[in-house]
Design a protein around this motif. Structure first.
Motif, PDB file in Angstrom:
ATOM      1  N   ARG A  93       3.348  -0.708   4.157  1.00 18.46           N
ATOM      2  CA  ARG A  93       2.392  -1.586   3.488  1.00 18.46           C
ATOM      3  C   ARG A  93       1.466  -0.873   2.515  1.00 18.46           C
ATOM      4  O   ARG A  93       0.848  -1.527   1.673  1.00 18.46           O
ATOM      5  CB  ARG A  93       1.553  -2.321   4.540  1.00 18.46           C
ATOM      6  N   TRP A  94       1.340   0.438   2.598  1.00 14.02           N
ATOM      7  CA  TRP A  94       0.372   1.167   1.781  1.00 14.02           C
ATOM      8  C   TRP A  94       1.085   2.001   0.722  1.00 14.02           C
ATOM      9  O   TRP A  94       2.166   2.541   0.954  1.00 14.02           O
ATOM     10  CB  TRP A  94      -0.491   2.082   2.635  1.00 14.02           C
ATOM     11  N   THR A  95       0.446   2.141  -0.440  1.00 15.02           N
ATOM     12  CA  THR A  95       0.932   3.018  -1.515  1.00 15.02           C
ATOM     13  C   THR A  95      -0.257   3.760  -2.119  1.00 15.02           C
ATOM     14  O   THR A  95      -1.302   3.151  -2.395  1.00 15.02           O
ATOM     15  CB  THR A  95       1.643   2.221  -2.629  1.00 15.02           C
ATOM     16  N   TYR A  96      -0.075   5.064  -2.318  1.00 17.35           N
ATOM     17  CA  TYR A  96      -1.136   5.906  -2.872  1.00 17.35           C
ATOM     18  C   TYR A  96      -0.657   6.512  -4.189  1.00 17.35           C
ATOM     19  O   TYR A  96       0.507   6.921  -4.316  1.00 17.35           O
ATOM     20  CB  TYR A  96      -1.487   7.020  -1.895  1.00 17.35           C
ATOM     21  N   LEU A 109      -5.169   3.162  -4.363  1.00 14.46           N
ATOM     22  CA  LEU A 109      -4.641   2.853  -3.044  1.00 14.46           C
ATOM     23  C   LEU A 109      -4.371   1.356  -2.979  1.00 14.46           C
ATOM     24  O   LEU A 109      -5.269   0.543  -3.233  1.00 14.46           O
ATOM     25  CB  LEU A 109      -5.637   3.255  -1.950  1.00 14.46           C
ATOM     26  N   TYR A 110      -3.123   1.000  -2.650  1.00 17.55           N
ATOM     27  CA  TYR A 110      -2.701  -0.398  -2.621  1.00 17.55           C
ATOM     28  C   TYR A 110      -2.260  -0.785  -1.207  1.00 17.55           C
ATOM     29  O   TYR A 110      -1.653   0.015  -0.489  1.00 17.55           O
ATOM     30  CB  TYR A 110      -1.537  -0.650  -3.582  1.00 17.55           C
ATOM     31  N   LEU A 111      -2.560  -2.025  -0.831  1.00 17.63           N
ATOM     32  CA  LEU A 111      -2.161  -2.569   0.463  1.00 17.63           C
ATOM     33  C   LEU A 111      -1.436  -3.888   0.249  1.00 17.63           C
ATOM     34  O   LEU A 111      -1.968  -4.797  -0.407  1.00 17.63           O
ATOM     35  CB  LEU A 111      -3.394  -2.804   1.355  1.00 17.63           C
ATOM     36  N   ASP A 159      -1.765  -8.773  -2.602  1.00 20.48           N
ATOM     37  CA  ASP A 159      -1.930  -7.320  -2.516  1.00 20.48           C
ATOM     38  C   ASP A 159      -3.389  -6.989  -2.799  1.00 20.48           C
ATOM     39  O   ASP A 159      -4.037  -7.631  -3.640  1.00 20.48           O
ATOM     40  CB  ASP A 159      -1.047  -6.593  -3.527  1.00 20.48           C
TER      41      ASP A 159
END
Length: 453
Positions: free
Chosen positions: A323-326, A358-360, A367
């Motif tokens: 679920r997370w992207t950095y 930082l994306y969720l 999102d």
């Protein structure tokens, strides 16, 4: 009939074997040897009737269809693939509103660009892209190209010298208005991309662009659907070029590593204004979890072609679970004689910074994201663009942006955000760079809606 094979038959069989092997080498295909699946008895030559071979001038027709027999067989390109042989068109409209808590009298969110108008509606982009994609999956030569047209308030930030602008900075087809001190219209038309592309079946495939195209440097894009946030980072707005004109080749080694190399007219130049060229180089390693890219441009950008400008950008992305992207980005820019020191002597100008995203993935349609940036315009050469130490000192720009993307359906994306900016830049006779140069900080709340069609 003799019970022993005729010696002429051995010569003929040997000649045919050598000829087939040589032909296979000429076309670059290794001869294939298949092992028998079952044991078989040897064939007795005495039971095989020898057929006479007739020489003829008749040429047998060659099939140019699939499958391709080698990497340079252009005939196999006749069959159309998906999307009507690669032809495509994309279009969207991006429109939004930015509320500035200070309500500046000028109605500009200076020094923000793109969503630069305060407390009023903006149609940022009415965007149309069309062209033909090259077929990079076949073993054939392929031709393509693309043209992009942008109408809206974002035109002002994507213009190129020699295309939308004359060499003296005046506009060719866009009128006057509130921008650029009353010299540029609020809305206008730009053509940020106009290029042809060739795919050459060399090794893993070589792609070459020639014309006017977007830069490979940095993380954020001019095209609204490719960005998470409505507003842009200082790094993208002031530290990097938007477009280039020239030639750019791209080649992928294996499945993960790609290199780019090209020669261009420099930063946002359609024409070559100073007789110099700039080198545009990049490399990227990417897999299913992360990617790392490095790119730089180096060349003389001043009108006289004397002062060198170098910019490099590093971008790292990483998936953190499901679920997370950095994302991490760092830029460094250096320009010879890019400023005047306190004695009014030319000196080197620097700018650099760090962006973090930082994306969720909160739900299937929502999102959430945060962007934290530090950008240092050490000599005031980029943002305020008064690189004279006797008049002003450079400094730091910080911004923190909280945002979301809501996609109620496939062709709609709503992007709300809340942003805080702060700077310690010292400007002669000004309190700071915000609120018409009266404050050192700024709060904005904005949103836009992207309709794709």
């Amino acid at each position: 009939m003799s019970h022993y094979p005729n010696w002429r038959l051995f010569l003929l069989a040997g000649a045919l074997t050598i000829g087939r092997a040589c032909f296979a080498q000429d076309i670059g295909v290794e001869p294939v040897v298949l092992a028998p699946s079952v044991e078989v008895a040897p064939v007795s030559f005495e039971d095989v009737e020898i057929q006479p071979i007739a020489l003829t001038d008749e040429i047998q027709p060659v099939s140019w269809g699939e499958p391709c027999c080698n990497n340079y067989n252009v005939g196999c390109c006749n069959n159309c693939g998906p999307r009507d042989c690669g032809w495509f068109h994309d279009a969207w409209i991006s429109q939004g509103y930015t509320a500035n808590f200070d309500h500046p009298a000028s109605n500009f969110n200076t020094p923000l660009t793109f969503n630069d108008r305060a407390d009023e509606y903006q149609m940022n982009q009415l965007y149309l892209a069309m062209g033909k994609e090259v077929d990079a999956e076949s073993c054939c030569w392929s031709l393509g190209g693309r043209v992009d047209l942008l109408y809206g308030s974002d035109y002002f930030f994507t213009m190129a010298n020699g295309l939308e602008l004359h060499t003296d900075g005046s506009r060719k087809w866009n009128g006057d208005g509130p921008r650029d001190g009353g010299n540029a219209a609020l809305y206008g038309l730009a053509m940020p991309q106009l290029y042809g592309e060739v795919y050459a079946p060399i090794g893993n495939g070589l792609r070459v662009k020639f014309g006017h195209f977007y830069t490979i440097i940095g993380y954020e894009s001019v095209m609204a659907p490719q960005n998470f946030f409505y507003s842009h980072a200082y790094t993208m707005q002031y530290g990097e070029p938007f477009t280039h004109t020239g030639v750019l080749g791209s080649y992928t080694f294996g499945q993960h590593f790609t290199v780019h190399a090209g020669i261009t007219n420099g930063w946002d130049n359609f024409d070559n204004l100073n007789g110099q060229c700039s080198a545009l180089i990049g490399a990227q390693y990417a897999n299913d979890v992360s990617s790392l890219s490095y790119s730089f441009i180096n060349g003389k950008e001043d009108i006289n072609g004397l002062n060198n400008r170098f910019l490099q950008s590093i971008v790292y992305t990483r998936k953190l679970g499901q679920r997370w992207t950095y994302v991490f980005q760092s830029d460094l820019g250096i320009e010879d004689d890019g400023k005047l020191d306190e004695s009014f002597n030319p000196d080197t100008a620097f700018w650099y910074g760090i962006n973090q995203y930082l994306y969720l993935k909160y739900t299937d349609t929502v999102d959430l994201g945060v962007r934290l940036e530090w950008f240092r315009d050490e000599d005031n050469a980029r943002v305020i663009a008064i690189p004279i130490e006797a008049f002003s000192k450079g400094g730091n720009y910080y911004e923190l942006t909280l945002g979301a993307n809501w996609r109620p359906c496939d062709f709609i994306n709503v992007r709300p955000e809340l942003r805080y900016d702060w700077s310690n830049v010292d400007l002669l006779g000004a309190q700071g760079p915000y609120d018409d140069f009266m404050k050192k900080q700024m709060w904005t709340a904005s949103f836009d809606v992207i309709f794709k069609f």
